[in-house]
Every structure is written in structure tokens, then in C-alpha cells.
Scaffold this motif. Structure first.
Motif, mmCIF file in Angstrom:
data_model
loop_
_atom_site.group_PDB
_atom_site.id
_atom_site.type_symbol
_atom_site.label_atom_id
_atom_site.label_comp_id
_atom_site.label_asym_id
_atom_site.label_seq_id
_atom_site.Cartn_x
_atom_site.Cartn_y
_atom_site.Cartn_z
ATOM 1 N N MET A 205 0.665 -1.025 0.036
ATOM 2 C CA MET A 205 -0.110 0.423 0.235
ATOM 3 C C MET A 205 1.257 1.399 0.061
ATOM 4 S SD MET A 205 -3.240 0.863 2.850
ATOM 5 C CE MET A 205 -3.871 2.276 2.797
ATOM 6 N N GLU A 206 0.163 2.291 -1.247
ATOM 7 C CA GLU A 206 1.272 3.268 -0.909
ATOM 8 C C GLU A 206 1.009 3.990 0.287
ATOM 9 O OE1 GLU A 206 1.843 6.829 -4.486
ATOM 10 O OE2 GLU A 206 1.870 5.024 -4.519
ATOM 11 N N GLN A 207 2.241 4.664 0.034
ATOM 12 C CA GLN A 207 1.759 6.095 1.940
ATOM 13 C C GLN A 207 1.108 6.961 1.507
ATOM 14 O OE1 GLN A 207 2.848 6.192 5.450
ATOM 15 N NE2 GLN A 207 1.901 7.458 4.662
ATOM 16 N N HIS A 208 0.588 7.735 1.267
ATOM 17 C CA HIS A 208 -0.148 8.987 1.957
ATOM 18 C C HIS A 208 0.608 10.298 2.713
ATOM 19 C CE1 HIS A 208 -2.716 12.217 0.448
ATOM 20 N NE2 HIS A 208 -3.044 12.628 2.220
ATOM 21 N N TYR A 209 1.067 11.665 1.420
ATOM 22 C CA TYR A 209 1.519 12.258 2.311
ATOM 23 C C TYR A 209 0.163 13.391 2.552
ATOM 24 C CZ TYR A 209 5.501 9.584 1.585
ATOM 25 O OH TYR A 209 5.895 8.063 2.294
ATOM 26 N N VAL A 210 0.979 14.120 3.193
ATOM 27 C CA VAL A 210 0.308 15.676 3.111
ATOM 28 C C VAL A 210 0.860 16.435 2.738
ATOM 29 C CG1 VAL A 210 -1.696 14.888 5.230
ATOM 30 C CG2 VAL A 210 1.205 16.008 5.548
ATOM 31 N N ARG A 211 2.393 16.478 2.279
ATOM 32 C CA ARG A 211 3.816 17.290 1.111
ATOM 33 C C ARG A 211 4.088 16.768 1.050
ATOM 34 N NH1 ARG A 211 4.219 22.651 0.738
ATOM 35 N NH2 ARG A 211 6.978 23.653 1.336
ATOM 36 N N ARG A 212 4.295 16.552 0.188
ATOM 37 C CA ARG A 212 5.716 16.464 -0.865
ATOM 38 C C ARG A 212 7.080 17.784 -1.221
ATOM 39 N NH1 ARG A 212 5.435 11.421 -4.432
ATOM 40 N NH2 ARG A 212 8.235 11.824 -4.182
ATOM 41 N N SER A 213 8.264 17.217 -0.860
ATOM 42 C CA SER A 213 8.190 18.709 -1.231
ATOM 43 C C SER A 213 10.261 18.185 -2.219
ATOM 44 C CB SER A 213 9.425 19.735 0.148
ATOM 45 O OG SER A 213 8.448 19.605 0.614
ATOM 46 N N GLY A 214 10.340 18.730 -2.550
ATOM 47 C CA GLY A 214 11.343 18.776 -3.067
ATOM 48 C C GLY A 214 13.320 19.537 -2.699
ATOM 49 N N ARG A 215 13.979 19.194 -2.650
ATOM 50 C CA ARG A 215 14.969 20.129 -2.392
ATOM 51 C C ARG A 215 16.035 19.870 -3.155
ATOM 52 N NH1 ARG A 215 11.963 22.655 1.630
ATOM 53 N NH2 ARG A 215 13.659 23.636 2.278
ATOM 54 N N VAL A 216 17.048 21.313 -2.774
ATOM 55 C CA VAL A 216 18.508 21.120 -3.575
ATOM 56 C C VAL A 216 19.587 21.010 -2.190
ATOM 57 C CG1 VAL A 216 19.585 21.921 -5.317
ATOM 58 C CG2 VAL A 216 17.172 22.682 -5.373
ATOM 59 N N ILE A 217 20.396 20.052 -2.430
ATOM 60 C CA ILE A 217 22.214 20.598 -1.444
ATOM 61 C C ILE A 217 22.683 20.743 -2.561
ATOM 62 C CG2 ILE A 217 23.723 19.512 -0.334
ATOM 63 C CD1 ILE A 217 21.742 16.439 0.177
ATOM 64 N N LEU A 218 22.703 22.284 -2.193
ATOM 65 C CA LEU A 218 23.539 22.751 -3.325
ATOM 66 C C LEU A 218 25.001 23.279 -2.965
ATOM 67 C CD1 LEU A 218 23.278 24.476 -6.412
ATOM 68 C CD2 LEU A 218 22.473 27.384 -4.132
ATOM 69 N N ALA A 219 25.839 23.161 -3.716
ATOM 70 C CA ALA A 219 27.715 22.909 -3.500
ATOM 71 C C ALA A 219 27.805 24.498 -4.279
ATOM 72 C CB ALA A 219 28.188 21.963 -3.323
ATOM 73 N N ASP A 220 28.851 25.377 -3.564
ATOM 74 C CA ASP A 220 29.430 25.873 -4.355
ATOM 75 C C ASP A 220 31.146 25.244 -5.145
ATOM 76 O OD1 ASP A 220 31.053 26.054 -2.590
ATOM 77 O OD2 ASP A 220 31.266 28.851 -2.497
ATOM 78 N N ALA A 221 32.274 25.739 -6.003
ATOM 79 C CA ALA A 221 33.021 25.724 -6.167
ATOM 80 C C ALA A 221 34.442 25.234 -5.293
ATOM 81 C CB ALA A 221 33.942 26.155 -7.093
ATOM 82 N N GLU A 222 34.197 26.206 -4.114
ATOM 83 C CA GLU A 222 34.256 25.618 -2.441
ATOM 84 C C GLU A 222 34.063 24.826 -1.558
ATOM 85 O OE1 GLU A 222 35.120 29.441 -0.800
ATOM 86 O OE2 GLU A 222 36.453 30.528 -2.630
#
Length: 164
Positions: free
Chosen positions: A1-18
């Protein structure tokens, strides 16, 4: 059975050149200050990667496509009760992106009104700063995940991170 989520989010782990990671200090109405990666809720018919890329642009001005994010690197899910807003199961899907420069000129003109009220600070963190902080940083387990990502290793399957 698939889980029902009240909220799903997409997030970014953003790294720089350093190898610094961008985190956002956030404080809700009743919440103590905590640090999070850029990202937010998935709109109807939007993929987690598309939401992560859109939210990154809105919150930072860094514009990339969902395809440029590549594969999902992690997920975290669990129950959360935010009084006056939502209560139930939440899920966050994480992607990694590295900028070709040190830092980035951030543009926050795309923030929604509640985000403008809740965001306290943007900061580029070095790994050692993250490892040594006593402040709350989400996702939990970010340091361990960073070790591989910053070395250029993407997990074969998304890593399951601990929930709050």
C-alpha cells in the motif's frame, strides 16, 4: 500500500566550487530557528526534481532545469504537526547540484510573502562548520551524505535519511 503524504517537497543540496553548502535559516511562527536546504512543496503534476529546480530559482535566483539536477540522492519522511497548517506524513526528496563558481549572487525577489517573513539568513557553510554547529540543520544526516557527494560519488539509490 502506497503511503499518503500531506506534503511532498523537492529540495536541493547546493554546493559551490569551494565545497560550501547553501543553507537557509528559517523561523516559523512558533518554531525555533533551524537551517534547511533550498526547496519546497511539489505542485500538482510536478515531479520532485522539477519542484526542487523551481523552488531553488524562487528562493535563491539560481536557475537550473530539473534535468541538470540529475538523480535523486536522498529522501527523508515522517510525521510532522505544524499547528494551523498541516499535520501528517511529510516526504522530502533531495537532489545535489554543484555550481561552477564560489558562492552565487542570490536573488530573493521570487520569495512568497510568508517565506520573506520566515527566512532569517542565507549562508554558505563549510563541511567542518556544519559538523561543529550546535544549531539544528535539516536534513539530519547531511554531513555523512556530503562526504560522498562532495567527492563526486552519487549514491546508486537514494539514501534514506533520518526524520526530524
Amino acid at each position: 500500500m502506497e503511503q499518503h503524504y500531506v506534503r511532498r517537497s523537492g529540495r536541493v543540496i547546493l554546493a559551490d566550487a569551494e565545497d560550501r553548502i547553501l543553507l537557509i535559516a528559517y523561523r516559523g511562527n512558533l518554531d525555533p530557528l533551524y537551517w534547511i536546504t533550498p526547496g519546497g512543496g511539489i505542485d500538482a503534476a510536478e515531479s520532485p526534481a522539477a519542484a526542487a529546480a523551481r523552488e531553488l530559482g524562487e528562493e535563491t535566483g539560481v536557475r537550473i532545469s530539473a534535468a541538470e539536477l540529475g538523480a535523486q540522492v536522498a529522501t527523508a519522511s515522517g510525521h510532522l504537526d505544524i499547528p494551523g497548517w498541516l499535520s501528517g506524513m511529510f516526504r522530502e526528496d533531495y537532489f545535489f547540484h554543484r555550481l561552477g563558481t564560489a558562492g552565487a549572487a542570490l536573488d530573493t525577489t521570487g520569495l512568497l510573502e510568508y517565506e520573506s517573513r520566515s527566512i532569517v539568513e542565507y549562508r554558505w557553510w563549510r563541511r567542518d562548520e556544519l559538523a561543529g554547529t550546535d544549531q539544528t540543520v535539516y536534513p539530519l544526516g547531511l554531513i555523512e551524505l556530503l562526504d560522498g557527494l562532495l567527492a563526486g560519488r552519487t549514491p546508486a539509490e537514494p539514501v534514506t535519511l533520518p526524520w526530524r
